[in-house]
Design an enzyme around this catalytic site. Structure first.
Site, PDB file in Angstrom:
ATOM      1  N   ASP A   1     -34.662  36.117 -31.353  1.00 49.87           N
ATOM      2  CA  ASP A   1     -34.410  37.626 -30.606  1.00 49.87           C
ATOM      3  C   ASP A   1     -34.967  38.559 -31.162  1.00 49.87           C
ATOM      4  O   ASP A   1     -34.654  38.824 -32.429  1.00 49.87           O
ATOM      5  CB  ASP A   1     -32.858  37.556 -30.110  1.00 49.87           C
ATOM      6  CG  ASP A   1     -32.745  38.592 -28.873  1.00 49.87           C
ATOM      7  OD1 ASP A   1     -33.948  38.695 -28.161  1.00 49.87           O
ATOM      8  OD2 ASP A   1     -31.729  38.691 -28.667  1.00 49.87           O
TER       9      ASP A   1
ATOM     10  N   ASN B   1     -37.308  33.095 -18.860  1.00 46.65           N
ATOM     11  CA  ASN B   1     -38.372  34.054 -19.043  1.00 46.65           C
ATOM     12  C   ASN B   1     -39.608  34.374 -18.474  1.00 46.65           C
ATOM     13  O   ASN B   1     -40.281  34.814 -18.554  1.00 46.65           O
ATOM     14  CB  ASN B   1     -39.138  33.524 -20.471  1.00 46.65           C
ATOM     15  CG  ASN B   1     -37.919  33.750 -21.659  1.00 46.65           C
ATOM     16  OD1 ASN B   1     -37.871  33.287 -22.891  1.00 46.65           O
ATOM     17  ND2 ASN B   1     -37.228  34.753 -21.710  1.00 46.65           N
TER      18      ASN B   1
END
Length: 265
Positions: A35, A83
């Protein structure tokens, strides 16, 4: 030093307080939620895709380091089923990344004796992405060292629902005639492609300071150790990996029971 485009915000690169002991075991299976690519880029006034590219380069460094340290499985959360909601240009760039990554890195993976595996709904990937993934798996199939396992178009809830529906179909057809056990359920999950002893991560690392799991290996991490780093993924170095391992080595893993040796100290 004077910079035309200085970093917007300085963020703290944490020190290395947990000392890694080379004489102690390392986790067999580590899973990383990579991340912070976008924030890394934004902090440098760069487009988000620059962060993803730098993050891809960091995958190469961390893969080699993990392999050299004796890790058996490295699972990387590369692209989630959620995503797809990102802007089209960013998704297109992310779908090209595996092509560029494997094109340049597969020879090095073979040299490191690293085998590529992928979990996720790969049939939904663009054809050029799927071809690159399939080719990397095929080219490294003979390797016997660490498994580099990408979670690509992966979501844990979807994975578990798929497993449940498979079991339902087996029951309807008469193939399944007994009560479903944990072991049976695990064999219907995507991680069943991994060696049986290494299907569940020992350590889950998330970078960028966020402290959540984000639909990642929910069944498999029931007794995993969790480690959260403030460092954005492109800056997560080999030393930070050692720090995470040092933290892991210092923990008392009881799996619901007692570790009498550690408890007595």
């Amino acid at each position: 030093m004077f910079r035309f485009f200085p970093q917007k915000n300085k963020y703290h690169i944490e020190e290395i307080p947990n000392v890694f002991n080379r004489d102690l075991p390392v986790p067999n299976h580590i899973a990383i939620i990579m991340d912070g690519n976008g924030r890394w880029a934004n902090n440098r006034r760069l487009p988000r895709v620059a962060g993803h590219k730098e993050g891809m380069n960091n995958v190469k460094k961390i893969t080699k380091k993990a392999s050299q340290m004796g890790v058996k499985v490295l699972t990387l959360y590369a692209f989630s089923t959620e995503n797809w909601r990102r802007p089209n240009d960013e998704v297109s760039f992310l779908m090209q990344l595996p092509v560029d990554f494997f094109d340049t890195f597969v020879p090095e993976l073979i040299q490191e004796n690293v085998k590529v595996q992928v979990i996720g709904y790969t049939d939904a990937l663009p054809e050029h992405t799927k071809q690159a993934v399939d080719s990397a798996i095929e080219q490294t199939a003979h390797c016997t060292g660490m498994i580099l396992n990408f979670a690509l178009n992966y979501g844990s809830r979807a994975e578990m629902l798929t497993a449940v529906n498979q079991l339902v179909e087996e029951a309807k057809s008469g193939e399944l005639t007994e009560e479903v056990t944990e072991d049976m359920f695990s064999k219907h999950l995507m991680t069943a492609i991994l060696p049986e002893d290494y299907q569940d991560p020992d350590l889950v690392i998330r970078t960028s300071g966020e402290e959540r799991i984000s639909n990642f290996l929910l069944w498999q991490i029931a007794y995993s150790e969790l480690y959260f780093s403030k460092v954005y993924w492109p800056d997560f170095s080999e030393s930070h990996l050692e720090e995470a391992f040092g933290s892991f080595q210092a923990r008392n893993r009881r799996f619901g029971g007692l570790n009498e040796t550690k408890e007595s100290k």
